[in-house]
Design an enzyme around this catalytic site. Structure first.
Site, PDB file in Angstrom:
ATOM      1  N   GLY A   1       0.843  -1.197   0.000  1.00 11.78           N
ATOM      2  CA  GLY A   1       0.000   0.000   0.000  1.00 11.78           C
ATOM      3  C   GLY A   1       0.872   1.239   0.000  1.00 11.78           C
ATOM      4  O   GLY A   1       1.987   1.226  -0.542  1.00 11.78           O
ATOM      5  N   SER A   2       0.389   2.287   0.645  1.00 10.03           N
ATOM      6  CA  SER A   2       1.062   3.588   0.584  1.00 10.03           C
ATOM      7  C   SER A   2       2.465   3.534   1.188  1.00 10.03           C
ATOM      8  O   SER A   2       3.462   3.791   0.503  1.00 10.03           O
ATOM      9  CB  SER A   2       0.243   4.642   1.322  1.00 10.03           C
ATOM     10  OG  SER A   2      -1.114   4.530   1.003  1.00 10.03           O
ATOM     11  N   LEU A   3       2.540   3.197   2.457  1.00 12.90           N
ATOM     12  CA  LEU A   3       3.852   3.252   3.111  1.00 12.90           C
ATOM     13  C   LEU A   3       4.734   2.068   2.699  1.00 12.90           C
ATOM     14  O   LEU A   3       5.943   2.224   2.509  1.00 12.90           O
ATOM     15  CB  LEU A   3       3.656   3.278   4.637  1.00 12.90           C
ATOM     16  CG  LEU A   3       4.515   4.265   5.403  1.00 12.90           C
ATOM     17  CD1 LEU A   3       4.511   5.646   4.778  1.00 12.90           C
ATOM     18  CD2 LEU A   3       4.093   4.342   6.846  1.00 12.90           C
TER      19      LEU A   3
ATOM     20  N   ARG B   1      -4.703  -9.994  -6.762  1.00 12.92           N
ATOM     21  CA  ARG B   1      -3.876  -8.776  -6.613  1.00 12.92           C
ATOM     22  C   ARG B   1      -2.490  -8.985  -7.241  1.00 12.92           C
ATOM     23  O   ARG B   1      -1.921  -8.058  -7.834  1.00 12.92           O
ATOM     24  CB  ARG B   1      -3.778  -8.420  -5.122  1.00 12.92           C
ATOM     25  CG  ARG B   1      -3.274  -7.026  -4.920  1.00 12.92           C
ATOM     26  CD  ARG B   1      -3.792  -6.340  -3.689  1.00 12.92           C
ATOM     27  NE  ARG B   1      -2.891  -5.247  -3.271  1.00 12.92           N
ATOM     28  CZ  ARG B   1      -2.850  -4.039  -3.833  1.00 12.92           C
ATOM     29  NH1 ARG B   1      -3.646  -3.745  -4.835  1.00 12.92           N
ATOM     30  NH2 ARG B   1      -2.000  -3.127  -3.386  1.00 12.92           N
TER      31      ARG B   1
ATOM     32  N   ASN C   1       0.819   2.477  12.914  1.00 17.27           N
ATOM     33  CA  ASN C   1       0.558   3.625  13.765  1.00 17.27           C
ATOM     34  C   ASN C   1      -0.172   3.142  15.024  1.00 17.27           C
ATOM     35  O   ASN C   1      -0.740   2.058  15.038  1.00 17.27           O
ATOM     36  CB  ASN C   1      -0.344   4.600  12.999  1.00 17.27           C
ATOM     37  CG  ASN C   1      -0.225   6.009  13.513  1.00 17.27           C
ATOM     38  OD1 ASN C   1       0.654   6.320  14.313  1.00 17.27           O
ATOM     39  ND2 ASN C   1      -1.112   6.872  13.053  1.00 17.27           N
TER      40      ASN C   1
ATOM     41  N   LYS D   1       3.124   9.999  19.634  1.00 16.87           N
ATOM     42  CA  LYS D   1       2.383  10.158  18.374  1.00 16.87           C
ATOM     43  C   LYS D   1       0.925   9.736  18.583  1.00 16.87           C
ATOM     44  O   LYS D   1       0.000  10.375  18.083  1.00 16.87           O
ATOM     45  CB  LYS D   1       3.040   9.341  17.260  1.00 16.87           C
ATOM     46  CG  LYS D   1       2.329   9.486  15.915  1.00 16.87           C
ATOM     47  CD  LYS D   1       3.269   9.294  14.750  1.00 16.87           C
ATOM     48  CE  LYS D   1       2.674   9.775  13.446  1.00 16.87           C
ATOM     49  NZ  LYS D   1       1.680   8.867  12.882  1.00 16.87           N
TER      50      LYS D   1
ATOM     51  N   ASN E   1      -2.293  12.077  17.881  1.00 18.15           N
ATOM     52  CA  ASN E   1      -3.381  11.630  17.009  1.00 18.15           C
ATOM     53  C   ASN E   1      -4.717  11.590  17.760  1.00 18.15           C
ATOM     54  O   ASN E   1      -5.763  11.897  17.192  1.00 18.15           O
ATOM     55  CB  ASN E   1      -3.087  10.238  16.432  1.00 18.15           C
ATOM     56  CG  ASN E   1      -2.023  10.252  15.340  1.00 18.15           C
ATOM     57  OD1 ASN E   1      -1.446   9.233  15.011  1.00 18.15           O
ATOM     58  ND2 ASN E   1      -1.739  11.412  14.779  1.00 18.15           N
TER      59      ASN E   1
ATOM     60  N   SER F   1      -5.601  12.184   8.934  1.00 21.68           N
ATOM     61  CA  SER F   1      -5.694  10.885   8.242  1.00 21.68           C
ATOM     62  C   SER F   1      -7.011  10.178   8.583  1.00 21.68           C
ATOM     63  O   SER F   1      -7.617   9.525   7.730  1.00 21.68           O
ATOM     64  CB  SER F   1      -4.504  10.003   8.602  1.00 21.68           C
ATOM     65  OG  SER F   1      -4.428   9.851   9.999  1.00 21.68           O
TER      66      SER F   1
ATOM     67  N   GLU G   1      -8.217   3.337  12.287  1.00 20.11           N
ATOM     68  CA  GLU G   1      -7.403   2.582  13.244  1.00 20.11           C
ATOM     69  C   GLU G   1      -7.757   2.993  14.687  1.00 20.11           C
ATOM     70  O   GLU G   1      -6.923   2.933  15.578  1.00 20.11           O
ATOM     71  CB  GLU G   1      -5.916   2.799  12.954  1.00 20.11           C
ATOM     72  CG  GLU G   1      -5.507   2.245  11.584  1.00 20.11           C
ATOM     73  CD  GLU G   1      -4.034   2.434  11.253  1.00 20.11           C
ATOM     74  OE1 GLU G   1      -3.322   1.433  11.030  1.00 20.11           O
ATOM     75  OE2 GLU G   1      -3.599   3.591  11.205  1.00 20.11           O
TER      76      GLU G   1
HETATM   77  P1  NAD Z   1      -2.551   1.113   3.049  1.00 26.86           P
HETATM   78  O1  NAD Z   1      -3.966   0.723   3.271  1.00 26.86           O
HETATM   79  O2  NAD Z   1      -2.226   2.095   1.981  1.00 26.86           O
HETATM   80  O3  NAD Z   1      -1.676  -0.184   2.773  1.00 26.86           O
HETATM   81  C1  NAD Z   1      -1.842  -1.386   3.471  1.00 26.86           C
HETATM   82  C2  NAD Z   1      -1.697  -2.514   2.472  1.00 26.86           C
HETATM   83  O4  NAD Z   1      -1.646  -3.747   3.190  1.00 26.86           O
HETATM   84  C3  NAD Z   1      -2.863  -2.611   1.484  1.00 26.86           C
HETATM   85  O5  NAD Z   1      -2.336  -2.637   0.168  1.00 26.86           O
HETATM   86  C4  NAD Z   1      -3.514  -3.943   1.836  1.00 26.86           C
HETATM   87  O6  NAD Z   1      -4.073  -4.604   0.707  1.00 26.86           O
HETATM   88  C5  NAD Z   1      -2.322  -4.700   2.380  1.00 26.86           C
HETATM   89  N1  NAD Z   1      -2.668  -5.873   3.185  1.00 26.86           N
HETATM   90  C6  NAD Z   1      -3.580  -5.992   4.180  1.00 26.86           C
HETATM   91  N2  NAD Z   1      -3.612  -7.256   4.621  1.00 26.86           N
HETATM   92  C7  NAD Z   1      -2.699  -7.960   3.895  1.00 26.86           C
HETATM   93  C8  NAD Z   1      -2.290  -9.325   3.874  1.00 26.86           C
HETATM   94  N3  NAD Z   1      -2.839 -10.224   4.690  1.00 26.86           N
HETATM   95  N4  NAD Z   1      -1.332  -9.694   3.008  1.00 26.86           N
HETATM   96  C9  NAD Z   1      -0.778  -8.801   2.139  1.00 26.86           C
HETATM   97  N5  NAD Z   1      -1.140  -7.491   2.107  1.00 26.86           N
HETATM   98  C10 NAD Z   1      -2.090  -7.082   2.979  1.00 26.86           C
HETATM   99  O7  NAD Z   1      -2.004   1.620   4.465  1.00 26.86           O
HETATM  100  P2  NAD Z   1      -0.837   2.663   4.769  1.00 26.86           P
HETATM  101  O8  NAD Z   1      -1.365   4.038   4.619  1.00 26.86           O
HETATM  102  O9  NAD Z   1       0.380   2.281   4.012  1.00 26.86           O
HETATM  103  O10 NAD Z   1      -0.630   2.424   6.322  1.00 26.86           O
HETATM  104  C11 NAD Z   1       0.110   1.355   6.872  1.00 26.86           C
HETATM  105  C12 NAD Z   1       0.425   1.727   8.323  1.00 26.86           C
HETATM  106  O11 NAD Z   1       1.317   2.847   8.307  1.00 26.86           O
HETATM  107  C13 NAD Z   1      -0.811   2.186   9.106  1.00 26.86           C
HETATM  108  O12 NAD Z   1      -0.749   1.753  10.429  1.00 26.86           O
HETATM  109  C14 NAD Z   1      -0.734   3.703   9.037  1.00 26.86           C
HETATM  110  O13 NAD Z   1      -1.376   4.360  10.114  1.00 26.86           O
HETATM  111  C15 NAD Z   1       0.778   3.903   9.101  1.00 26.86           C
HETATM  112  N6  NAD Z   1       1.200   5.194   8.538  1.00 26.86           N
HETATM  113  C16 NAD Z   1       0.828   5.554   7.277  1.00 26.86           C
HETATM  114  C17 NAD Z   1       1.265   6.768   6.760  1.00 26.86           C
HETATM  115  C18 NAD Z   1       0.892   7.202   5.367  1.00 26.86           C
HETATM  116  O14 NAD Z   1       1.224   8.333   4.987  1.00 26.86           O
HETATM  117  N7  NAD Z   1       0.231   6.389   4.559  1.00 26.86           N
HETATM  118  C19 NAD Z   1       2.079   7.612   7.544  1.00 26.86           C
HETATM  119  C20 NAD Z   1       2.453   7.199   8.832  1.00 26.86           C
HETATM  120  C21 NAD Z   1       2.002   5.978   9.320  1.00 26.86           C
HETATM  121  O1  KPL Z   2      -0.584  12.338  12.083  1.00 25.38           O
HETATM  122  C1  KPL Z   2      -1.526  13.050  11.812  1.00 25.38           C
HETATM  123  C2  KPL Z   2      -2.692  12.435  11.138  1.00 25.38           C
HETATM  124  O2  KPL Z   2      -3.434  13.112  10.450  1.00 25.38           O
HETATM  125  O3  KPL Z   2      -2.835  11.206  11.312  1.00 25.38           O
HETATM  126  C3  KPL Z   2      -1.532  14.496  12.238  1.00 25.38           C
HETATM  127  C4  KPL Z   2      -1.466  15.416  11.044  1.00 25.38           C
HETATM  128  C5  KPL Z   2      -0.317  14.774  13.113  1.00 25.38           C
HETATM  129  C6  KPL Z   2      -2.754  14.828  13.020  1.00 25.38           C
HETATM  130  O4  KPL Z   2      -2.919  14.024  14.119  1.00 25.38           O
END
Ligand code: NAD
Ligand code: KPL
Length: 305
Positions: free
Chosen positions: A11-13, A37, A105, A184, A188, A252, A264
């Site tokens: 996914g994203s991260l 997928r 997170n 954090k 949040n 978020s 979450e």
């Molecule tokens: P996301 O939903 O974009 O990505 C998660 C991925 O995991 C998805 O592609 C999903 O299909 C996959 N997944 C779920 N179960 C699975 C499995 N059993 N096998 C294989 N793949 C599986 O989520 P994200 O935004 O990347 O967030 C991930 C974590 O990082 C979260 O806890 C989020 O809070 C934290 N986080 C995200 C960001 C951000 O900018 N996106 C920033 C800081 C922290």
């Molecule tokens: O981390 C954040 C979020 O949106 O999840 C900030 C911008 C710090 C707000 O809690």
């Protein structure tokens, strides 16, 4: 190089980490959740990362959870509510003394995984980087930040941190990773639910300064009860600073609710309320906030945990 990485969750991260590691020549495999997928991924030709308006494809090898090669270093990049179940799927492949890096997170999912796989070595990560998915495998690097990595058992940084340097992944080794995660979480908890309940950008929360004050006071009490004194210090001032710095942004959690995605909450505000309860602390503001948020989530047809 110190061995092959497996990134669970593209996914994203997960995508942001995987593309940067791959282009630095670090050997890695993506683990995608099911054959459909995986087929979509092969049709897309790889992960696409958009940075500063420029897009590039990275044909990172990908496989299913049930592949048979052993896993020595696993980066779990799923949401907190999916993380433990995702590790279950690859658990038979975990090598003895494997490393599990947890990007989630909030708190709760990391401890559950560390307890369930005691032979693995868990590293917790608190990330303030920003990324989002625009389409299937197209990821946008939206904001630079920091990744704090830490280990509750071994306080020595692992040798593969050099690979993060090579990959230009910002990081710091945190001797007190729990402090970073709790801090954090508290930030949040102060910002995200209120922004959802008021349906507003972060900056508009400055009109609710009395509520923010009460929440920060209770959150500081919870942190102190959990022996996180440093994380409690100056919490309200930092919350206000972050609100100002992100005034134009939607939190978020607000974005999740708008897009009808599961939040979450259970690993954020839910975790703070559970910790308060375990320590016999009365936190009426946090409890009320959680109740109101859960009502709203149910009204939107979303899980309230
Ligand atoms: P996301 O939903 O974009 O990505 C998660 C991925 O995991 C998805 O592609 C999903 O299909 C996959 N997944 C779920 N179960 C699975 C499995 N059993 N096998 C294989 N793949 C599986 O989520 P994200 O935004 O990347 O967030 C991930 C974590 O990082 C979260 O806890 C989020 O809070 C934290 N986080 C995200 C960001 C951000 O900018 N996106 C920033 C800081 C922290
Ligand atoms: O981390 C954040 C979020 O949106 O999840 C900030 C911008 C710090 C707000 O809690």
């Amino acid at each position: 190089m110190t061995g092959v990485w497996h990134v669970l969750g593209a996914g994203s991260l997960g995508g942001l980490w995987a593309t940067r590691l791959f282009r630095a020549g670090v050997p890695l495999h993506l683990i995608l959740r099911n054959p459909q997928r995986l087929a979509e991924y092969h049709a897309a030709g790889g992960l696409e990362l958009v940075e500063n308006g420029t897009s590039r494809f990275y044909p990172i090898p990908a496989e299913l959870p049930e592949a048979t090669t052993p896993i020595k270093r696993l980066l779990v990049a799923c949401k907190a509510y999916d993380a433990e179940a995702a590790v279950v799927e690859v658990a038979p492949r975990l090598a003895k003394h494997s490393e599990i890096l947890l990007l989630q997170n909030g708190l709760g999912s990391q401890q559950a995984i560390a307890k369930r796989w005691p032979e693995s070595h868990c590293i917790f990560i608190s990330s303030t980087e920003g990324a989002y998915r625009q389409a299937g495998f197209r990821i946008v690097h939206a904001g630079r930040g920091q990744n704090w990595l830490g280990d509750l058992v071994n306080t020595q940084p692992p040798p593969w941190l050099a690979e993060l340097n090579l990959a230009d992944i910002p990081y710091s080794w945190a001797e007190d990773i729990m402090g970073k995660l709790w801090r954090k979480l508290a930030i949040n908890c102060a910002i995200n639910p209120l922004s959802v309940l008021n349906d507003c950008r972060n900056g508009e929360l400055l009109n609710h300064s009395e509520k923010l004050h009460e929440l920060c006071w209770e959150l500081s009490e919870v942190l102190r009860a959990c022996a996180q004194t440093e994380a409690a210090d100056g919490l309200e001032a930092e919350v206000l600073r972050i609100i100002q710095a992100t005034a134009q942004n939607f939190s978020s959690m607000h974005q999740d609710v708008q897009s009808r995605r599961r939040t979450e909450v259970s690993f954020l505000l839910g975790q703070a309320c559970r910790a308060a309860h375990q320590h016999g602390l009365a936190t009426p503001e946090l409890c009320e906030l959680l109740d109101r948020l859960q009502v709203l989530l149910r009204r939107h047809g979303l899980p309230d945990d």
